[in-house]
Scaffold this motif. Structure first.
Motif, PDB file in Angstrom:
ATOM      1  N   THR A 114      43.952 106.386 113.175  1.00  0.00           N
ATOM      2  CA  THR A 114      44.333 105.465 112.110  1.00  0.00           C
ATOM      3  C   THR A 114      43.503 105.742 110.861  1.00  0.00           C
ATOM      4  N   TYR A 115      44.194 106.060 109.770  1.00  0.00           N
ATOM      5  CA  TYR A 115      43.580 106.333 108.473  1.00  0.00           C
ATOM      6  C   TYR A 115      43.937 105.188 107.512  1.00  0.00           C
ATOM      7  N   PRO A 116      43.394 105.171 106.309  1.00  0.00           N
ATOM      8  CA  PRO A 116      43.663 104.050 105.397  1.00  0.00           C
ATOM      9  C   PRO A 116      45.128 103.843 105.044  1.00  0.00           C
ATOM     10  N   ASN A 117      45.968 104.870 105.159  1.00  0.00           N
ATOM     11  CA  ASN A 117      47.370 104.675 104.792  1.00  0.00           C
ATOM     12  C   ASN A 117      48.357 105.310 105.768  1.00  0.00           C
ATOM     13  N   LYS A 118      47.868 105.824 106.906  1.00  0.00           N
ATOM     14  CA  LYS A 118      48.781 106.432 107.861  1.00  0.00           C
ATOM     15  C   LYS A 118      48.186 106.420 109.268  1.00  0.00           C
ATOM     16  N   VAL A 119      49.084 106.559 110.242  1.00  0.00           N
ATOM     17  CA  VAL A 119      48.712 106.693 111.647  1.00  0.00           C
ATOM     18  C   VAL A 119      49.315 107.999 112.148  1.00  0.00           C
ATOM     19  N   VAL A 120      48.506 108.810 112.831  1.00  0.00           N
ATOM     20  CA  VAL A 120      48.996 110.085 113.351  1.00  0.00           C
ATOM     21  C   VAL A 120      48.773 110.138 114.857  1.00  0.00           C
ATOM     22  N   LEU A 121      49.648 110.869 115.545  1.00  0.00           N
ATOM     23  CA  LEU A 121      49.523 111.121 116.972  1.00  0.00           C
ATOM     24  C   LEU A 121      49.114 112.561 117.190  1.00  0.00           C
ATOM     25  N   VAL A 122      48.149 112.765 118.087  1.00  0.00           N
ATOM     26  CA  VAL A 122      47.599 114.092 118.349  1.00  0.00           C
ATOM     27  C   VAL A 122      47.754 114.410 119.831  1.00  0.00           C
ATOM     28  N   ASP A 123      48.232 115.615 120.127  1.00  0.00           N
ATOM     29  CA  ASP A 123      48.300 116.112 121.497  1.00  0.00           C
ATOM     30  C   ASP A 123      46.934 116.673 121.866  1.00  0.00           C
ATOM     31  N   THR A 124      46.312 116.139 122.916  1.00  0.00           N
ATOM     32  CA  THR A 124      44.957 116.566 123.261  1.00  0.00           C
ATOM     33  C   THR A 124      44.931 117.946 123.916  1.00  0.00           C
ATOM     34  N   ASN A 125      46.053 118.404 124.454  1.00  0.00           N
ATOM     35  CA  ASN A 125      46.080 119.730 125.075  1.00  0.00           C
ATOM     36  C   ASN A 125      46.065 120.839 124.032  1.00  0.00           C
ATOM     37  N   THR A 126      46.831 120.653 122.960  1.00  0.00           N
ATOM     38  CA  THR A 126      46.907 121.668 121.909  1.00  0.00           C
ATOM     39  C   THR A 126      46.116 121.307 120.665  1.00  0.00           C
ATOM     40  N   LEU A 127      45.692 120.030 120.573  1.00  0.00           N
ATOM     41  CA  LEU A 127      45.009 119.505 119.382  1.00  0.00           C
ATOM     42  C   LEU A 127      45.830 119.747 118.122  1.00  0.00           C
ATOM     43  N   LYS A 128      47.124 119.476 118.246  1.00  0.00           N
ATOM     44  CA  LYS A 128      48.030 119.569 117.110  1.00  0.00           C
ATOM     45  C   LYS A 128      48.694 118.222 116.860  1.00  0.00           C
TER      46      LYS A 128
END
Length: 395
Positions: A114-128
């Motif tokens: 969670t950032y100040p203006n967005k939420v991102v999803l990250v794959d922990t296997n590839t870190l992408k």
């Protein structure tokens, strides 16, 4: 021997004459033994920026740290080393302050950042990056993953709104508008938290110090909106449930005033437990609520066990880093500080968490360090032997 072992002679006397049941006696003995233990820093991880949030995965084998440089740091919790951390990877996905990174509630395959203006999803296997949700002009103050319905992430933002993210469809769902009970023009949702026992029940704290309960199936009106007399006008900066899921701990304002609420039938009742604090964080003389939001909302993470409450001390050069309270009566038991204190290694701490596998471990984050707090080996081994010796008597 008994008088030396049991630290409460009055309790021992009552148990001998049958006034205390075995279960009650066991619970109180374990509580006394646990709270008498002293935590010491067992390792330090130096970081380049202030740590805002620390999360431990469901397996208690990995931890996440979020910092102001936008880095996600993934650490392995080494069981053989009694909770020491080993850095696996550090990545910056967005060049903004990272307010919070949270593990997927079921396993450690996903991370929500969670950032100040967005939420991102990250794959922990590839870190992408898998997906990104942009909230435009709205500023994000808090987010939480629904542990009972892992497809939903809720986000508290400026403009008095709560948004929902469905990670299956990749869409931002309906919006809940939280009314300002004080009629404030600069009103925001500062904290959000899902109920651990009801997947449809959502808690929200606002910048006016009120706590709102919503049924997300009927979001137009809150089930309850409640505030405490001594915390009104102080923004809610933390929402944490106790281990039995029956009580809610809230923190308010720049000083992080603590309150405990009893939760039953989707209703909160003030437990009237006072948690004193012996320090004061310097505050700005300006009365702009925007300043309070920017300084206080991001950096307050509590850790709650069955008997104890650990609160970070966000005052530089205070001499201690974590304040420990008795959860049941609010008594301040002690403060934790590094063994060799000096102004350079004792920092203002913003977050603390922990786990209790075979041994209790605390992890705290501050301006320059991530510290792991543990127990000395001899104290831990003595405690295990004592508990094992009396285990049969308590069954």
């Amino acid at each position: 021997m008994e008088q030396e072992l049991y630290s409460h002679p009055s309790l021992l006397f009552k148990s001998q004459i049958g006034e205390v049941r075995k279960r009650t006696f066991k619970e109180q003995f374990m509580r006394s033994a646990f709270t008498s233990l002293d935590y010491e820093p067992i390792m330090e991880c130096r970081v380049s920026a202030t740590v805002n949030y620390i999360d431990i995965d469901p397996t208690m084998k990995f931890s996440l740290a979020s910092d102001c440089d936008g880095n996600i740091s993934i650490y392995e919790i080494e069981e053989e080393a009694r909770g020491r951390l080993r850095l696996i990877e550090r990545r910056q996905f967005v060049p903004l302050t990272l307010n919070k990174s949270q593990w997927f509630p079921i396993d450690n395959g996903l991370i929500a950042a969670t950032y100040p203006n967005k939420v991102v999803l990250v794959d922990t296997n590839t870190l992408k990056l898998l997906d990104s949700y942009d909230f435009g002009q709205k500023k994000i103050y808090s987010s939480d993953w629904n542990k009972l319905n892992p497809n939903l992430i809720t986000v508290g933002t400026s403009g008095s709104s709560i948004r929902f993210i469905d990670i299956r469809s990749g869409c931002c769902l309906q919006q809940i508008t939280v009314a300002s009970l004080l009629g404030s023009s600069n009103h925001s949702v500062s904290r959000v938290c899902w109920s651990p026992i009801d997947e449809e029940c959502l808690f929200a704290g606002d910048s006016s110090g009120f706590i709102h309960i919503f049924d997300i199936r009927k979001p137009r009106q809150s089930l309850q909106s409640i505030g405490s007399d001594n915390t009104t006008c102080e923004p809610v900066v933390n929402l944490s449930f106790t281990c039995d899921n029956m009580n809610l701990i809230t923190a308010h304002g720049a000083q992080s005033h603590l309150s405990q609420w009893t939760f039953k039938n989707r209703t909160l009742v003030n437990s009237n437990i006072n948690y004193p604090f012996s320090y004061c964080r310097p505050t700005s003389k300006k009365k702009s609520s925007a300043i309070n939001i920017s300084t206080a909302f991001y950096k307050c993470q509590l850790y709650v066990t069955e008997t104890l409450l650990f609160k970070p001390i966000s005052v530089p050069n205070f001499g201690s880093e974590i304040c420990v309270y008795d959860l049941k009566n609010g008594e301040r038991l002690r403060t934790l500080s590094p063994t060799t204190w000096n102004p350079d290694n004792c920092m203002n701490v913003h977050c603390v968490t922990g786990f209790h596998r075979d041994y209790p471990v605390l992890i705290s984050g501050s301006k320059r360090y991530i510290r792991v707090w543990g127990l000395e080996n001899n104290k831990k081994d003595a405690e295990q032997r004592t508990n094992q010796y009396h285990e049969d008597d308590w069954c």
